[in-house]
Each structure stands twice: as C-alpha cells, then as structure tokens.
Design an enzyme around this catalytic site. Structure first.
Site, mmCIF file in Angstrom:
data_model
loop_
_atom_site.group_PDB
_atom_site.id
_atom_site.type_symbol
_atom_site.label_atom_id
_atom_site.label_comp_id
_atom_site.label_asym_id
_atom_site.label_seq_id
_atom_site.Cartn_x
_atom_site.Cartn_y
_atom_site.Cartn_z
ATOM 1 N N CYS A 293 35.561 -23.476 -1.139
ATOM 2 C CA CYS A 293 35.436 -22.471 -0.097
ATOM 3 C C CYS A 293 36.731 -22.464 0.702
ATOM 4 O O CYS A 293 37.061 -23.459 1.373
ATOM 5 C CB CYS A 293 34.260 -22.854 0.804
ATOM 6 S SG CYS A 293 34.025 -21.769 2.211
ATOM 7 N N CYS B 290 39.062 -15.758 -1.232
ATOM 8 C CA CYS B 290 37.690 -16.202 -0.953
ATOM 9 C C CYS B 290 37.050 -16.362 -2.324
ATOM 10 O O CYS B 290 37.166 -15.464 -3.172
ATOM 11 C CB CYS B 290 36.951 -15.147 -0.128
ATOM 12 S SG CYS B 290 35.165 -15.400 -0.049
#
Ligand code: DGL
Length: 268
Positions: free
Chosen positions: A78, A188
C-alpha cells in the site's frame, strides 16, 4: 543455496483493501516456494482520504495483527501506508518490512520532453516521504501528482470494467487533456487492476507514449533479496498446495469472492 535456512513461516502482505492483491500476484511468481498471509483492512478502506496520523494507527494495527499471526516478514502493499508509516514500522517490528512506493524513478529515467502523471491517493501525494522521493528526481517538475479519490472505493466493490471509471478520470484528469504524457505511474496498488481502463483513457485524451509504471515487480524482487540476505527463504523445493491465506477486517465470505477474482483476473 548458501543463505537458505529453511524458514517456512508465511510472509505477511498488507493493504488497506484489495489493492495489495496486485502485488501479491508478483510475489507469488517471484517466490514460488513461499506461502503468504494477505490481510486487507477492507473495513477501513480507503486510507487515502484520511489524515496521516490515522493512516499510521491503522497500518500499525494491521502490522501487529500480522506479526501475531507469525509472519517472518511484512510487505506493505500500500503506497499510502508506506508514506505514512514505514519508518515507524521498521523501528518497532522485529521482522523485515518491505514496501511499495510510486514508481516515478523508472518513469523519470526514461528520456522525453513530456510529463509524467503520478496517480495516487490524495494522502500519498501530500506525504513528506513521497515529496522527498519526487524531489530526488532529475527534474521534479516533470512529475504531475494527481490525487484520485473515488477510484479505490469502486475497485473495493470489485468493479474493474474498462469504462467504469471515466467519470472520475474526467474529473481528475481533464485539466491535462491534450498534454504530452510520456509516462503514467500507478501510485496506488488498487489502480493496477484498472490499468486497462487508465491506458484506454490516456490514449483517448493525451498525447505522448503514456507508458504505465507500477512498483509491484520491483517490490517483489526486493522482498526476495531481503529474505535471502536475512536467511529467511523457505526450505521448500516445491510450492505448498494452499499458498495464500486471506484475512480481512470485514465479512470474509463476500470479500473472498472478490479477492479470488482479483488474484486470478488477467491484467491488461
Ligand atoms: N492501495 C493503497 C495504495 O497503494 C491505498 C488505497 C486506499 O486505501 O486509499 O495507496
């Protein structure tokens, strides 16, 4: 092999939700004899619109959860959690921590007079760690950061269709229509699942090559190196049958369906 000590404990992989599954796919290929525990904090996703302190706390809880499950290393799959929490996690955890970051370096290393669009969560674009990374680029002003709120929520529902994101992309990217874009960084891990949609959109609205970049493969290779150096590679010579355990902070039954689909779907 010299460093192989035969540590068969699983590797923990963590994301705010399903995005990290895109990195897990690389790790499964890179390390065919390792097993993994994937933890998606789907109940708290998206992290990307939250303040830094909150992301930090959530990432820290998730890391503790995985360490208590007995993982031998942790992968922060992440970009947002990396930006907010990697330093603190490395300080407090006894296991090696490997993490993904927006792949602006390979994008900027490719010569060109066009821009590099870096699409990420709003939090990533604002965090000091990412800003410092951008400042280290040969020409930091070549990188345009676009915080893309809204995409993650949709991908969390399992939506990955080609034209299902155009409304959000219009909202975020219309100021740049017609611009020469050499590269687009998927900053992302969720966005890797809609690479096809982003590529199509870019072809229709920008000039330039618009080559897509993400940090997943490099992070999987880094994980391999770190395990090797620390003598933590598994001693197995063939993969286990069940290599991945999926854990989540929401209802596991429904999420498992989306998890399984994302783990296997072709990424174009
Ligand atoms: N997948 C995460 C990332 O790579 C963040 C998604 C979110 O929770 O906002 O940044």
């Amino acid at each position: 092999m010299m460093h192989q000590t035969g540590d068969n404990r699983p590797i923990g992989v963590f994301d705010s939700g399903f995005g990290g599954v895109s990195l897990l796919r690389n790790a499964l290929i890179e390390l065919p004899n390792e097993s993994f525990i994937y933890y998606g904090d789907n109940g708290n996703a998206p992290y990307g619109d939250r303040p830094e302190g909150e992301i930090n706390r959530l990432a820290s809880n998730a890391a503790d959860f995985l360490v208590h499950k007995g993982v031998k290393a942790l992968v922060l799959a992440c970009n947002t959690a990396t930006g907010a929490a990697i330093r603190i996690l490395r300080q407090k955890l006894d296991v090696p921590v490997v993490s993904v970051e927006p792949a602006i370096k390979p994008a900027c290393e490719r010569e060109g007079d066009g821009k590099v669009l870096m699409l990420a969560t709003v939090a990533t674009t604002r965090l000091a760690r990412y800003k410092a990374l951008q400042a280290r680029m040969p020409d930091p002003s070549r990188v345009i950061n676009v915080g893309c709120s809204g995409l993650v929520e949709r991908i969390e529902k399992g939506v990955t269709d080609m034209y299902a994101f155009d409304d959000i992309l219009d909202e975020k990217l219309s100021p740049y229509w017609g611009m020469k874009v050499d590269g687009i960084v998927l900053g992302c891990t969720h966005f890797v699942f809609i690479a096809g949609a982003i590529r199509e959109y870019a072809k229709a609205h920008f000039d330039g090559e618009c080559i897509l970049y993400d940090g997943n493969a490099a992070t999987a290779r880094q994980l391999h190196r770190v395990l090797e150096v620390a003598g933590l590679l598994s001693g197995r010579t063939a993969p286990e049958r069940e290599r991945v355990t999926f854990l989540t902070s929401v209802d596991a039954q429904t999420s498992k369906i989306i998890f399984d689909r994302l783990l296997k779907m072709p990424i174009i």
